[in-house]
Design an enzyme around this catalytic site. Structure first.
Site, short mmCIF file in Angstrom:
data_model
loop_
_atom_site.label_atom_id
_atom_site.label_comp_id
_atom_site.label_asym_id
_atom_site.label_seq_id
_atom_site.Cartn_x
_atom_site.Cartn_y
_atom_site.Cartn_z
N GLU A 112 0.97 -1.13 0.04
CA GLU A 112 0.12 -0.09 0.02
C GLU A 112 0.88 1.20 -0.06
O GLU A 112 1.80 1.31 0.86
CB GLU A 112 -0.80 -0.01 1.31
CG GLU A 112 -2.10 1.05 1.29
CD GLU A 112 -3.09 0.80 2.46
OE1 GLU A 112 -3.46 -0.37 2.77
OE2 GLU A 112 -3.31 1.69 3.24
N ASP A 114 0.22 5.30 0.58
CA ASP A 114 -0.73 6.10 1.11
C ASP A 114 -0.67 7.60 1.44
O ASP A 114 0.23 8.07 1.72
CB ASP A 114 -1.00 5.58 2.69
CG ASP A 114 -1.79 4.72 2.90
OD1 ASP A 114 -2.82 4.43 2.24
OD2 ASP A 114 -1.51 3.86 3.87
N GLU A 116 -3.04 10.43 3.33
CA GLU A 116 -4.28 10.56 3.94
C GLU A 116 -4.30 12.00 4.33
O GLU A 116 -3.27 12.56 4.95
CB GLU A 116 -4.34 9.52 4.99
CG GLU A 116 -4.55 8.33 4.78
CD GLU A 116 -4.92 7.28 6.03
OE1 GLU A 116 -5.17 7.94 7.02
OE2 GLU A 116 -4.91 6.23 5.64
N ASN A 131 2.29 6.95 4.49
CA ASN A 131 2.79 5.67 4.86
C ASN A 131 3.13 4.74 3.49
O ASN A 131 2.58 4.64 2.46
CB ASN A 131 1.62 4.66 5.63
CG ASN A 131 2.22 3.97 6.71
OD1 ASN A 131 3.55 3.53 6.59
ND2 ASN A 131 1.56 3.42 7.60
N ASP A 139 3.80 0.72 9.26
CA ASP A 139 4.40 1.26 10.41
C ASP A 139 5.54 2.44 9.89
O ASP A 139 6.84 2.33 10.55
CB ASP A 139 5.20 0.45 11.46
CG ASP A 139 4.23 -0.46 11.88
OD1 ASP A 139 2.88 0.13 12.18
OD2 ASP A 139 4.44 -1.69 12.54
N GLY A 210 -5.22 14.12 17.70
CA GLY A 210 -5.06 12.86 18.11
C GLY A 210 -6.44 12.27 18.61
O GLY A 210 -6.36 11.28 19.47
C1 LIG Z 1 -5.03 20.72 13.83
O1 LIG Z 1 -4.49 22.15 14.68
C2 LIG Z 1 -3.76 22.07 15.68
C3 LIG Z 1 -3.71 23.41 16.26
O2 LIG Z 1 -2.98 24.25 15.31
C4 LIG Z 1 -2.57 21.35 15.47
O3 LIG Z 1 -1.82 20.97 16.44
C5 LIG Z 1 -2.90 19.94 14.78
O4 LIG Z 1 -1.59 19.39 14.04
C6 LIG Z 1 -3.86 20.26 13.59
N1 LIG Z 1 -3.90 19.05 12.71
C7 LIG Z 1 -4.71 18.05 12.96
C8 LIG Z 1 -5.12 16.79 11.88
O5 LIG Z 1 -4.86 17.64 14.03
#
Ligand SMILES: *[C@@H]1O[C@H](CO)[C@@H](O)[C@H](O)[C@H]1NC(C)=O
Ligand SMILES: *[C@@H]1O[C@H](CO)[C@@H](O)[C@H](O)[C@H]1NC(C)=O
Length: 305
Positions: A112, A114, A116, A131, A139, A210
């Site tokens: 694959e 990628d 995203e 990836n 990984d 996250g």
């Molecule tokens: C979204 O914005 C925050 C604050 O600027 C940043 O830390 C983060 O990396 C950005 N992107 C995602 C996908 O979380």
């Protein structure tokens, strides 16, 4: 006289070989000189009406709402290719959405490649996540911010996949290279044909900060738009394509420009731009994640990074 005969024989022999090569290439490779039509190249595979091909095949849109995302895949399978697509990502508050564009083979030990795109709240940067899986092992994440707003307009995202390397590019600027390092025992995707897939789905359990920022469903439907898919690629058809398996660049110079991508490498200028992107915009690199690899980094890290 003897010299004359032997050299003319070798000319005839080379002409025959060249002809065979040219017909082999014509047989195995499928090239779009100009931009193709989404009807011709892709099938909408899921989303129950949320994916649409518009403007006589020039535009494709994917949509996501609380009930479902949507996706499409290429009609063809490819064994090597250089593909470009122009993509405009979900605008506004796209937190929790993921737009993916990738090559993938089928089966357990799959390959694959990628791209995203992880959405964000309005005004905050998308993350471009990349990836590479070979023979089931991934990984190898690297993530970047972009140097433009990918929701304001269409930008070109490209994958070069030839027997020597995989190069991810954005608007013609290389951002990542994964080299064929089979010589040091790292599997490289080169035996399994892959299809091109794209989808827009919800991943607010991990995508934005996250997983701390959730999707705001009052903003739905979320829409990503695609245009101008172009490819120089070797189409796999019932196991017959030999493309790229005998990868000698000899005698190809000038005779078939369309095939040069099969031996393409990063030139000095593009390698320099890639270094700039990596120094300036890379926000995650598995090759520097000590916590994740306490026993030592994967071998390709010291070989390529
Ligand atoms: C979204 O914005 C925050 C604050 O600027 C940043 O830390 C983060 O990396 C950005 N992107 C995602 C996908 O979380
Ligand atoms: C379509 O994509 C090709 C290849 O990336 C590019 O050369 C061409 O300029 C694009 N066409 C338009 C109308 O943007």
């Amino acid at each position: 006289m003897a010299t004359f005969y032997s050299s003319s024989n070798s000319i005839i022999v080379s002409a025959i070989i060249l002809k065979l090569l040219v017909s082999l290439v014509a047989f195995c490779c499928f090239m779009h000189g100009s931009s193709a039509n989404f009807y011709q190249d892709f099938d909408i595979t899921w989303g129950d009406g949320r994916a649409n091909i518009l403007d006589n095949g020039d535009l494709l849109t994917l949509s996501l709402d609380k009930a479902s995302g949507s996706g499409f895949q290429s009609k063809n399978e490819y064994l090597f290719g250089k593909i470009h697509i122009q993509l405009k990502l979900v605008p506004g508050n796209s937190a929790g959405t993921v737009t993916a564009y990738y090559f993938s083979s089928q089966g357990p030990a799959h390959d694959e490649i990628d791209f995203e795109f992880l959405g964000n709240v309005s005004g905050q940067p998308y993350i471009l996540h990349t990836n590479v899986f070979s023979q089931g092992k991934g990984d190898r994440e690297q993530q970047f911010y972009l140097w433009f707003d990918p929701t304001a307009d269409f930008h070109t995202y490209s994958i070069l996949w030839n027997p020597q390397r995989i190069v991810f590019s954005v608007d013609g600027v290389a951002i990542r290279e994964f080299k064929n390092l089979e010589s040091i025992g790292i599997p490289f995707p080169k035996n399994q044909p892959m299809r091109i897939y794209s989808s827009l789905w919800n991943a607010d359990d991990w995508a934005t900060m996250g997983g701390r920022v959730k999707t705001d469903w009052t903003q739905a439907p979320f829409i990503a738009s695609y245009k101008n898919f172009t490819a120089n690629a070797c189409v796999w058809s019932s196991g017959t394509s030999q493309c790229g398996s005998n990868n000698s660049p000899s005698s190809s110079s000038g005779s078939d420009n369309n095939n040069e991508w099969l031996w393409e490498e990063l030139d000095y200028a593009n390698a320099g731009r890639m270094k700039w992107v990596q120094e300036t915009f890379m926000i995650y690199n598995y090759c520097t994640d000590y916590k994740r690899f306490p026993q030592g980094f994967p071998p390709e890290c010291s070989a390529t990074n």
